[in-house]
Design an enzyme around this catalytic site. Structure first.
Site, short mmCIF file in Angstrom:
data_model
loop_
_atom_site.label_atom_id
_atom_site.label_comp_id
_atom_site.label_asym_id
_atom_site.label_seq_id
_atom_site.Cartn_x
_atom_site.Cartn_y
_atom_site.Cartn_z
N ASP A 6 0.85 -1.19 0.00
CA ASP A 6 0.00 0.00 0.00
C ASP A 6 0.89 1.24 0.00
O ASP A 6 1.82 1.34 0.80
CB ASP A 6 -0.91 -0.02 1.23
CG ASP A 6 -2.08 0.93 1.06
OD1 ASP A 6 -2.56 1.10 -0.08
OD2 ASP A 6 -2.53 1.52 2.06
N HIS A 13 -3.71 13.94 0.45
CA HIS A 13 -3.89 13.06 1.62
C HIS A 13 -2.67 13.14 2.54
O HIS A 13 -2.81 13.29 3.76
CB HIS A 13 -4.11 11.63 1.15
CG HIS A 13 -4.11 10.62 2.27
ND1 HIS A 13 -5.15 10.52 3.19
CD2 HIS A 13 -3.20 9.68 2.64
CE1 HIS A 13 -4.86 9.55 4.05
NE2 HIS A 13 -3.69 9.03 3.75
N GLU A 51 -10.29 4.06 3.46
CA GLU A 51 -9.44 4.87 2.60
C GLU A 51 -9.80 4.54 1.16
O GLU A 51 -9.78 3.38 0.76
CB GLU A 51 -7.95 4.60 2.86
CG GLU A 51 -7.47 5.15 4.18
CD GLU A 51 -5.94 5.17 4.33
OE1 GLU A 51 -5.26 4.44 3.59
OE2 GLU A 51 -5.45 5.93 5.19
N GLU A 89 -9.11 4.18 -2.46
CA GLU A 89 -7.90 3.97 -3.26
C GLU A 89 -8.24 3.24 -4.55
O GLU A 89 -9.31 2.65 -4.70
CB GLU A 89 -6.87 3.13 -2.47
CG GLU A 89 -6.45 3.72 -1.15
CD GLU A 89 -5.21 3.07 -0.54
OE1 GLU A 89 -4.44 2.42 -1.29
OE2 GLU A 89 -5.02 3.20 0.68
N ASP A 91 -8.89 0.50 1.84
CA ASP A 91 -7.88 0.14 2.85
C ASP A 91 -8.43 0.52 4.23
O ASP A 91 -8.10 1.55 4.79
CB ASP A 91 -6.60 0.92 2.52
CG ASP A 91 -5.50 0.69 3.54
OD1 ASP A 91 -5.43 -0.41 4.08
OD2 ASP A 91 -4.72 1.64 3.78
N ARG A 95 -7.57 4.09 13.02
CA ARG A 95 -6.68 5.24 13.25
C ARG A 95 -6.09 5.26 14.66
O ARG A 95 -4.97 5.73 14.87
CB ARG A 95 -7.45 6.55 13.03
CG ARG A 95 -8.06 6.69 11.68
CD ARG A 95 -7.00 6.68 10.58
NE ARG A 95 -7.62 6.80 9.27
CZ ARG A 95 -6.94 6.65 8.13
NH1 ARG A 95 -5.65 6.33 8.15
NH2 ARG A 95 -7.55 6.78 6.99
N GLN A 140 -3.38 2.66 14.82
CA GLN A 140 -2.26 3.17 14.02
C GLN A 140 -1.44 4.23 14.77
O GLN A 140 -0.21 4.19 14.77
CB GLN A 140 -2.82 3.77 12.72
CG GLN A 140 -1.76 4.16 11.70
CD GLN A 140 -2.38 4.63 10.37
OE1 GLN A 140 -3.59 4.58 10.19
NE2 GLN A 140 -1.54 5.07 9.46
N LYS A 162 -3.93 -1.85 9.88
CA LYS A 162 -4.28 -2.03 8.47
C LYS A 162 -4.48 -3.50 8.13
O LYS A 162 -4.53 -3.85 6.95
CB LYS A 162 -3.14 -1.48 7.60
CG LYS A 162 -2.80 -0.03 7.85
CD LYS A 162 -3.73 0.90 7.09
CE LYS A 162 -3.15 2.30 7.02
NZ LYS A 162 -3.93 3.15 6.09
N THR A 169 -8.93 -5.47 3.69
CA THR A 169 -8.81 -4.55 2.56
C THR A 169 -9.80 -5.07 1.53
O THR A 169 -9.72 -6.24 1.16
CB THR A 169 -7.38 -4.57 1.99
OG1 THR A 169 -6.48 -4.19 3.03
CG2 THR A 169 -7.25 -3.64 0.81
N GLU A 211 -9.83 12.60 7.20
CA GLU A 211 -9.70 13.91 6.57
C GLU A 211 -11.05 14.62 6.50
O GLU A 211 -11.13 15.82 6.73
CB GLU A 211 -9.14 13.75 5.15
CG GLU A 211 -7.72 13.21 5.10
CD GLU A 211 -7.35 12.75 3.71
OE1 GLU A 211 -7.56 11.55 3.41
OE2 GLU A 211 -6.87 13.58 2.93
#
Lengths: 418, 418
Positions: free
Chosen positions: A125, A132, A198, A200, A230, A234, A237, A250, A254, A360
């Site tokens: 990834d 971002h 996420e 992607e 993904d 948070r 992480q 993560k 996915t 975000e």
């Protein structure tokens, strides 16, 4: 390129994701058959394994198409990819003589079950969206240190977990993990409270390498693209990622779309990466445009309620293309494998409504989103369904990816040993 | 446990790595046969595929043992592992009646070629040695910030690249990569100048999981252990690793020993992880000793010259066991797979002569090592051969791993596109 008309009438609609120009690659099963390769055409799916075994299609080895993944076909190489696409395009075009022979192998898509389109060899990834990276860096380190010093010089990426990749429609369990609140001395083992998506695009590697490859060679190794979610915890992480990067944050899941849209189908939509702020080293320079103009959106639907489209962005926002990522990936001599999956990194546009993650969109939870239902969201709640859609827009048709969707289920009960 | 005597006389020597107590699992080929499963016994290897196909051994499916990797056997599960070990131990013991039937399936080890002992599903590398983490942290961030805040609370790890794992004896090409000197504004694409080894032990996962597992369950999922050299380009790593961890610095190659020493063989050598400086969360607590007392050494031989043993350490130095690592790995729901490989992290002792990497032994290049040949080394030079050895010491016998070796070849010529 204009719409290529097909004798499958539903493929000629400007609204379908799957006109004859597309022919995306999936794996399906039905009551009558085990998982095998098929392509989507309008509201149908063409059973390639059966059509090839019957001799109606001849450009690819029928055994490759009878497999429950496109890996064996991809391994046959770009010449076969092109020959098979040309054969299919001809056989499905408006006045094709093959229609009577092929028609028995068309099934309604609504009646089949979709599976993983390929076996993921390894999953990498990246973090190649400038907006971002800037947004996340600003939240974590402030705007003046938002981009790490290396970011403008190489596509930053990390190895993910191939075993966690699932096909669209698979439910996603909220993960447990170590969380540490700034107010506490000690971490706790709890379900994630800041579970996120996420948005992607994933590149599917269709040819292997054993040595460093150029960007042009890397481009030729890519078979196609999928939508990719993904899923990210948070809070896990934030506590775990120093110094060796994201790990359990993560690793839960996915999700990818069931369709690989081939690079061939996307050719008319190539576009350039943005102007460089720092000169790239020669090994990363692109000899031609290697991004694609693909409109992307993410929608969120609380349990039993209608969805709200919460972001609209475009794959052309990326700072590094998949070809650049793959060239960089191979630079140390890292062997690349048929079936490797490269996540683009979160695709966020410049504006607030174009951001590709809850982190975000809600600015770290400080500015909760309001959904059309009136509910608010900082991160994902149990029962939330997240759906990605994407397409490249041609004149009167679009090259679509179908949906990439997953619903967040509550965390499992606390194990008695935890 | 005393030495178990075998009718294979070379297995009764106190110096062999492979007494009857060991029976490590490898994959070999010869002029007469394709790669298949075998166990080492003294200076011989027992062709398990042939012996099982002939009905001389019956405790495991002969098809699993005819495969060019132990994955299929591992998938049969711990009951089969135990039954097969018991059968082999009996059949090879001093007065076994099976001797005449089994003897034809014994080959001289010197005459066979060793291959990867299993197909690596995914590779995860940890950072679970306290001395190593402290040494590296001190060099990078100073002694007061050496250990990241999370380090005492969880086994820090990152996903590596399974495609890069090779068997002992494979030559290793010095990698190219992005290097950035502190004196320059811009990075350059060059062969690594700080190429290094890391002395590790790898755990081989022999059973799958789909949910978080306890430390006890994790211990039961582990099939065995290998020696592991996590080749590392320190200069590539220093520039790339923020914020998502090591990537190309660790992707060139990872070498493992050709023999998986089973957990069963190591049972008498279990030992505890060290006292905790911070209480562990319950999900990481060990119900019993889960490290092993395994003496390790690394030797360096310049091209055409004799080797110098440059470090001696012990696997018991680790702060987290493989079982703790695996439990943590699964905590988020990450599916674990038969054939997953978990690197322990560099095994460094407290003293300077016990450090498990050139980075530590030469203290970042500031204190070059002097070899017995009189040459000095800060990092590895072209032609250097690095060899790891390891064994657990029993009364009058040892459970050894054989060698894990690789020679550094010069970088490939600069590609014309780089």
């Amino acid at each position: 390129m204009p719409l290529l008309e097909s004798w499958v009438e539903s493929a000629n609609s400007p609204d379908t994701d799957f006109p004859l120009n597309n022919l995306p690659c999936g794996v399906f099963s039905s009551d009558a058959c085990e998982p095998r390769c098929g392509v989507a055409i309008g509201d149908r799916i063409l059973d390639l394994a059966a059509a090839s075994a019957a001799g109606v299609l001849r450009a690819a080895d029928p055994r490759a198409l009878a497999a429950p993944g496109w890996n064996a076909f991809m391994a046959l190489g770009p010449e076969t990819w092109a020959a098979f696409r040309a054969e299919l395009t001809g056989a499905l075009s408006r006045n094709a003589s093959q229609r009577p022979a092929l028609e028995p192998f068309l099934l309604p898509r609504a009646e089949v079950r979709m599976h993983m389109p390929f076996a993921v060899a390894e999953f990498t990834d990246f973090y190649a969206g400038r907006n971002h990276a800037f947004n996340v860096g600003t939240m974590f380190r402030g705007p003046e240190n938002a981009l790490p010093p290396n970011w403008l010089h190489m596509p930053i990426g990390y190895n993910g977990r191939a075993s966690s990749v699932v096909v669209s429609g698979t439910d996603i369990r909220r993960p447990w993990g170590q969380l540490k609140s700034p107010d506490h001395d000690m971490p706790a083992f709890l379900p994630s409270r800041r579970f996120d998506f996420e948005l992607e695009v994933g590149a599917v590697v269709g040819q292997p390498s054993q040595r460093p490859v150029s960007v042009a060679e890397a481009d030729a190794m890519i078979f196609g693209f999928v939508l990719l979610n993904d899923w990210s915890a948070r809070d896990i992480q934030a506590w775990e990622y120093q110094p060796l990067g994201p790990f359990q944050a993560k690793a839960t899941a996915t999700t990818i779309s069931p369709w690989i849209v081939t690079k061939a189908a996307l050719e008319p939509f190539r576009t350039s990466t943005p102007p460089r702020e720092k000169d790239l080293l020669p090994y990363l320079r692109e000899p031609a445009p290697m991004l694609y103009d693909i409109a992307l959106e993410a929608a969120l639907a609380p349990a039993g309620k209608p969805e709200t489209v919460i972001t609209r962005t475009n794959y052309a926002e990326m700072y590094y293309s998949a070809a650049q990522q793959l060239a960089h990936h191979s630079a140390s001599g890292c062997p690349m494998t048929v079936g490797d999956l490269l996540g683009s990194g979160t695709v966020s546009g410049k504006n607030a409504a174009e951001r590709g993650s809850m982190l975000e969109l809600s600015w770290g939870g400080k500015e909760p989103l309001t959904l059309d239902t009136g509910e608010t969201r900082s991160f994902l709640e149990d029962g939330d369904r997240v759906t990605f859609r994407g397409h490249a827009q041609g004149p009167g048709y679009r090259i679509g990816f179908g949906e990439c969707t997953g619903t967040v289920l509550p965390a499992i009960d606390k194990p008695d040993w935890a």
